[in-house]
Structure formats: structure tokens, C-alpha cells
Design a protein around this motif. Structure first.
Motif, mmCIF file in Angstrom:
data_model
loop_
_atom_site.group_PDB
_atom_site.id
_atom_site.type_symbol
_atom_site.label_atom_id
_atom_site.label_comp_id
_atom_site.label_asym_id
_atom_site.label_seq_id
_atom_site.Cartn_x
_atom_site.Cartn_y
_atom_site.Cartn_z
ATOM 1 N N TYR A 92 16.171 -37.227 -5.240
ATOM 2 C CA TYR A 92 16.434 -35.870 -5.722
ATOM 3 C C TYR A 92 16.186 -34.869 -4.600
ATOM 4 C CZ TYR A 92 15.837 -31.483 -8.282
ATOM 5 O OH TYR A 92 15.935 -30.190 -8.708
ATOM 6 N N ARG A 93 17.133 -33.906 -4.431
ATOM 7 C CA ARG A 93 16.982 -32.860 -3.429
ATOM 8 C C ARG A 93 16.641 -31.533 -4.117
ATOM 9 N NH1 ARG A 93 22.256 -33.424 0.393
ATOM 10 N NH2 ARG A 93 22.825 -31.709 -0.982
ATOM 11 N N GLU A 94 15.962 -30.667 -3.396
ATOM 12 C CA GLU A 94 15.518 -29.416 -3.996
ATOM 13 C C GLU A 94 16.638 -28.409 -4.207
ATOM 14 O OE1 GLU A 94 12.217 -27.846 -1.882
ATOM 15 O OE2 GLU A 94 10.854 -29.458 -2.499
ATOM 16 N N ASP A 95 17.851 -28.701 -3.720
ATOM 17 C CA ASP A 95 18.997 -27.823 -3.996
ATOM 18 C C ASP A 95 19.682 -28.216 -5.304
ATOM 19 O OD1 ASP A 95 20.130 -30.208 -3.264
ATOM 20 O OD2 ASP A 95 21.505 -29.377 -1.770
ATOM 21 N N ARG A 96 18.923 -28.871 -6.198
ATOM 22 C CA ARG A 96 19.399 -29.307 -7.514
ATOM 23 C C ARG A 96 20.537 -30.324 -7.397
ATOM 24 N NH1 ARG A 96 18.332 -23.742 -8.656
ATOM 25 N NH2 ARG A 96 16.600 -23.530 -10.121
ATOM 26 N N ARG A 97 20.441 -31.172 -6.418
ATOM 27 C CA ARG A 97 21.398 -32.264 -6.229
ATOM 28 C C ARG A 97 20.663 -33.594 -6.280
ATOM 29 N NH1 ARG A 97 27.151 -31.373 -5.634
ATOM 30 N NH2 ARG A 97 27.411 -29.236 -4.927
ATOM 31 N N ILE A 98 21.330 -34.590 -6.809
ATOM 32 C CA ILE A 98 20.820 -35.950 -6.745
ATOM 33 C C ILE A 98 21.810 -36.770 -5.933
ATOM 34 C CG2 ILE A 98 21.890 -36.620 -8.947
ATOM 35 C CD1 ILE A 98 19.408 -38.452 -9.357
ATOM 36 N N LEU A 99 21.296 -37.574 -5.025
ATOM 37 C CA LEU A 99 22.166 -38.390 -4.175
ATOM 38 C C LEU A 99 22.528 -39.688 -4.902
ATOM 39 C CD1 LEU A 99 20.453 -37.927 -0.693
ATOM 40 C CD2 LEU A 99 22.200 -36.523 -1.813
ATOM 41 N N PHE A 100 23.756 -40.178 -4.662
ATOM 42 C CA PHE A 100 24.272 -41.327 -5.397
ATOM 43 C C PHE A 100 24.367 -42.591 -4.540
ATOM 44 C CE2 PHE A 100 25.296 -37.750 -7.944
ATOM 45 C CZ PHE A 100 25.301 -38.202 -9.243
ATOM 46 N N ASN A 101 23.775 -42.555 -3.345
ATOM 47 C CA ASN A 101 23.828 -43.725 -2.468
ATOM 48 C C ASN A 101 23.267 -44.969 -3.128
ATOM 49 O OD1 ASN A 101 23.149 -41.097 -0.937
ATOM 50 N ND2 ASN A 101 24.228 -42.311 0.613
ATOM 51 N N ASN A 102 22.271 -44.775 -3.993
ATOM 52 C CA ASN A 102 21.595 -45.922 -4.618
ATOM 53 C C ASN A 102 21.953 -46.080 -6.088
ATOM 54 O OD1 ASN A 102 20.174 -46.184 -2.143
ATOM 55 N ND2 ASN A 102 18.610 -44.733 -2.853
ATOM 56 N N LYS A 103 23.098 -45.562 -6.486
ATOM 57 C CA LYS A 103 23.495 -45.689 -7.888
ATOM 58 C C LYS A 103 24.245 -47.001 -8.104
ATOM 59 C CE LYS A 103 25.861 -43.448 -11.747
ATOM 60 N NZ LYS A 103 26.442 -42.206 -12.293
#
Length: 488
Positions: A92-103
Motif C-alpha cells: 500500500y502506498r500513501e497516495d491511496r494506491r495499492i500496487l498489483f505486482n503481487n496480486k
């Protein structure tokens, strides 16, 4: 177990808004469900009360998040197969984004005899913003002794897949996005189309014996009026027909019986009120499902679409309703808050998983789940009792705007069981109203129509002279008024 208080306030689980309790399934003495977005699967031995949990770390490292948001679960022999998607680990990033590399999309197997979990299959494209198609449904093929996976939510590897339940080998059968399916006779029907663009476009039919695929277009509405954006939420089978529950109504039919898929308008408000992110189960020979008031929503208005997305997803036309389908009857049997996420029956009880908050969008992620989730127990006799008092309220600007898109007919209100139903119209000017009356008869019949003159101001229309289902259409657009339907 029935005395336990299954209530879950939001805890750590980075994703978009709120997940819910999904995949409720009672099998071989075990009750299973997954809590999303915390990515925790529960397995309860109903007799002993022993509870086991699993955090999806067979997919990757902790902390995990996600789980399942479409009720992808199936049972075969002593196994519970559960699917969906998981971030492992979640970033989770503090710019209200979640990264999907590990989805990862996944299918696990739980052995109810041994009490053990096995990872059967996983898939990922390891991309920062895109992901492999989530597993949104699992259908067992008893002829081929395999699992059929529906995958629509994602950017790659979409369609219908065959999964060997022993080796975990997966094979694509159809590459077009498909969110849900159901088995009818010796055929598996799948809805084809993208829910976040046009909705259901056609039905794909897989002959389980020959392996042959055929495609069928959905047919016309029984009220004779057009429908738009039929996003597919759940499918089930009964009466040798396939039923597809979509935004705005139900498709029912079976082309192999010589009967096209007809559209029955139901709770069509031109909002995102829909049977979405919920399942449908067979009870008493009929079908039980829910139409949800607030399952997915835009959290912040977007000036780019003039606020249409925010308005259509955040206008609460009515409570979420539990609906029992026993053609020609469509009956409301329960009223709930924001949404119902999963339904199961067990030991004479109906288990209803609920959530107080919706999923949100890509730029609206939080490091925790934003909803309060619980499991409500109802006695099965609720199916035979009088329906609960319910009201619906809709700004008439919404169906008026939908006229430009080819829609405009609204409602589809089931009256079965109500003694004093009425509709109140508040209008800015004189208008003419057409009321269409029909039921969910099989094969589909035609609606009858009756017109009424309405005046500016408040108009009260007694609906007790109608039966079955009623939908409405105004002759002229009405941008300021509203309708309130009261069912008592």
C-alpha cells in the motif's frame, strides 16, 4: 456455532473500500467463508465448534489482503474448492494506491476429512496496475470431473478455464470475459461480457459431453421496452432453465428447449442497484438471491463525467432486498442495509452475510477495510411468510437521462404478498404514465399496459389492483420530480 456472534469491524487489509464475507458454504459438517479484505478463510466444524483459519500465505509472503469478492466456491466429494484473488504480500502506498505486482488469482482445496488446505492453482501477471483475471465462479463438471473457472474482472487471462482438480493444470476454453456460470441439464451456461463496460452481451453454452461451444444472444424484455447495461451478478438454474441476475432484472430461458433468454425487468432504477457481488442458491426448489443497494461506488465525484458516476453509484433507491424466485412468483423475503455479500442454508437456517460499505475505485484505496460485516441467521420459514414492509424512492431525473441511452422504463416492483402497495409521484408538470404488468412466467408471456394521467404535484397511484410485477414509463422527461413506492 449458531450461537456465535460473527461480526467483523474493519481491520488491516489494503484494497479499494470494503470487501465482505464471501463464499459461505456448508459441506460435510464444515462451514467455510472468506473474510475480505483481510484475506482470512474460516473453516468451522459445526458439530464441535472448532474453528480453523488460513491467511493465504501459500500464495506468497505476509501481510496478505483480498481473498474473494464474487463467491467463487464449489464442493466435490469431501473437498471445498475456493477461489478468488489475493495480494501476497500486499503493498500500500500513501497516495491511496495499492500496487498489483503481487496480486494472484487462485483456487485452493480444503479437505474436510483431514482439515487441511492445499493450493491447487495460481496465476499472476506481476504488473503494477493491472492484474490477471480474478476467479469469480467455480462450476463442477461431473462428466469431465473438472472445475470450470469464470474470469472477468482483470486485464489478462480472462474467460472460461478448465482446471484439473488433481493436478492443478489449467486450460483456457474461451478467451472472452465471463463473470458467472451455472449448469443446466448437460450444459454449462456462462454469461459473456464485461461488467464495467456494457454488461452481459451473450450466453456461452458448453456441452459437457461433446465439448462443443455455442453462443446465444439475450432476447427482448417481457414488458416490451428496451433495457440497458445488464451487468451480471449471479447465475443459478431451476426448472431446466438458466437464470442470470443482472442490473435491472433477470434473464431466464434455455435455447436447447426452444426457449430464448427473456428479460424480466426487476428493480431497474438506473443506479447501480443490482444483484452484484452476491451469489444465488437453490432453496425449496426455487432460487434465493439479493439485489444490493450499495455494492460498488465512486467515493469522490469526478468532474470528467459530470458527476454521473458518483450519482448513479451513490443514489440509494431502496434497501438491499433478499428475493425468492419460484416462477411465476417473485417475492421479497428480507430487507437489509448496504449489501448482502453471500447466502447459504444450513440446518434449517439461512445464513446471510452483510456489509455496511461498498467497494470503491482505484485511487481510493485504504490500508484497512472500511465496512462492518456480519452474518445474520434467518429461519427458512421466512420464504413462506408475508414479505417485509419496504419502500423505494427514486429521482425521476435518472430514468429521464437514461432515455438518451435507449432506456427510460423503470421499476419492476414485485407485488406478491403485499396487500396495500402504492406509488407516489411528485411531478413538476403534467405527464402521462404507463404501467406494465407481468410476472415471471415460464415460458415468458407478455405484459399488459394501462395508462394514467398525472398532474403536477403529488399523485397517489393505488397498486393493489395490479399483481405480479409492475414497471413504469413516463411519456415526457421529468427532471425534478421523484417516485416513492410503498409496499405494505
Amino acid at each position: 456455532m449458531l450461537l456465535r456472534n460473527y461480526r467483523f469491524p474493519g481491520r488491516y487489509g489494503p484494497e479499494w473500500g470494503s470487501g465482505g464475507i464471501f463464499g459461505l458454504r456448508y459441506h460435510n459438517g464444515t462451514l467455510y467463508f472468506t473474510l475480505a479484505f483481510e484475506a482470512k478463510a474460516y473453516f468451522i466444524d459445526v458439530k464441535s465448534g472448532e474453528e480453523k483459519t488460513y491467511d493465504f500465505t501459500l500464495l506468497g509472503g505476509a501481510p496478505t489482503s483480498g481473498g474473494d469478492t464474487y463467491n467463487a466456491v464449489e464442493t466435490v466429494d469431501g473437498f471445498i474448492y475456493f477461489g478468488g484473488w489475493v495480494h501476497a504480500p500486499a503493498v500500500y502506498r500513501e497516495d491511496r494506491r495499492i500496487l498489483f505486482n503481487n496480486k494472484y488469482s487462485h483456487v485452493h482445496a480444503y479437505d474436510t476429512e483431514e482439515g487441511s488446505v492445499k493450493l491447487l492453482w495460481k496465476d499472476s501477471i506481476h504488473h503494477e496496475t493491472d492484474w490477471a483475471g480474478e476467479v469469480s465462479d467455480i462450476i463442477y463438471d461431473p462428466y469431465g470431473d473438472r472445475l470450470l473457472l469464470a474470469r472477468e474482472d482483470g486485464h489478462a487471462n480472462l474467460g472460461v478455464y478448465s482446471l484439473d482438480r488433481r493436478s492443478g493444470r489449467a486450460e483456457a476454453l474461451v478467451r472472452e470475459p465471463s463473470p458467472k456460470g451455472t449448469r443446466v441439464h448437460d450444459t454449462a451456461f456462462f454469461g459473456i461480457g464485461n461488467n464495467f463496460t456494457e454488461g452481459l452481451r451473450e450466453f456461452g453454452a458448453l456441452d459437457l459431453i461433446s465439448g462443443r461451444w455455442e453462443a446465444f444472444k439475450p432476447g427482448k424484455s417481457v414488458d416490451g421496452r428496451p433495457y440497458i447495461r445488464p451487468e451480471l451478478g449471479a447465475m443459478a438454474s431451476a426448472y431446466n432453465r438458466a437464470f442470470a441476475f443482472v442490473r435491472g432484472g433477470i434473464f431466464a430461458g434455455n435455447p436447447f428447449m426452444g426457449e430464448e433468454f427473456s428479460f424480466y425487468r426487476l428493480f431497474d432504477f438506473y443506479t447501480f442497484y443490482a444483484p452484484f457481488r452476491v451469489n444465488a442458491i437453490n432453496v425449496g426448489g426455487g432460487i434465493l438471491t439479493a439485489f444490493n443497494a450499495h455494492h460498488d461506488a465512486v467515493y469522490r465525484p469526478n468532474s470528467g463525467d459530470s458527476g454521473i458516476g458518483w450519482t448513479s453509484t451513490n443514489t440509494m433507491a431502496g434497501p438491499s432486498v433478499l428475493v425468492y424466485i419460484a416462477p411465476p412468483v417473485v417475492k421479497i423475503v428480507g430487507a437489509f442495509g448496504a449489501r448482502v455479500t453471500s447466502i447459504e442454508k444450513m440446518n434449517g437456517k439461512l445464513l446471510i452475510a452483510t456489509n455496511s460499505a461498498p467497494n470503491t475505485g482505484a485511487t481510493e484505496a485504504t490500508p484497512f477495510d472500511t465496512g462492518n460485516r456480519d452474518i445474520v441467521l434467518l429461519d427458512e420459514k421466512v420464504l413462506q411468510e408475508r414479505p417485509p414492509a419496504v419502500s423505494f424512492s427514486l429521482p425521476l431525473a435518472l430514468p429521464s437521462v437514461a432515455r438518451a441511452l435507449g432506456g427510460g422504463t423503470f421499476g419492476g416492483i414485485p407485488l406478491d404478498g403485499y396487500r396495500e402497495p402504492r406509488a407516489l409521484f411528485y411531478l413538476s408538470g403534467d405527464n402521462r404514465l404507463t404501467v406494465y404488468e407481468y410476472d415471471l412466467s415460464l415460458p415468458a408471456g407478455e405484459a399488459t399496459a394501462e395508462t394514467f394521467e398525472l398532474r403536477a404535484g403529488k399523485n397517489i397511484l393505488d397498486l393493489s389492483s395490479f399483481s405480479g410485477i409492475v414497471s413504469f414509463e413516463l411519456e415526457k422527461p421529468e427532471k425534478k420530480g421523484k417516485i416513492r413506492v410503498e409496499l405494505r
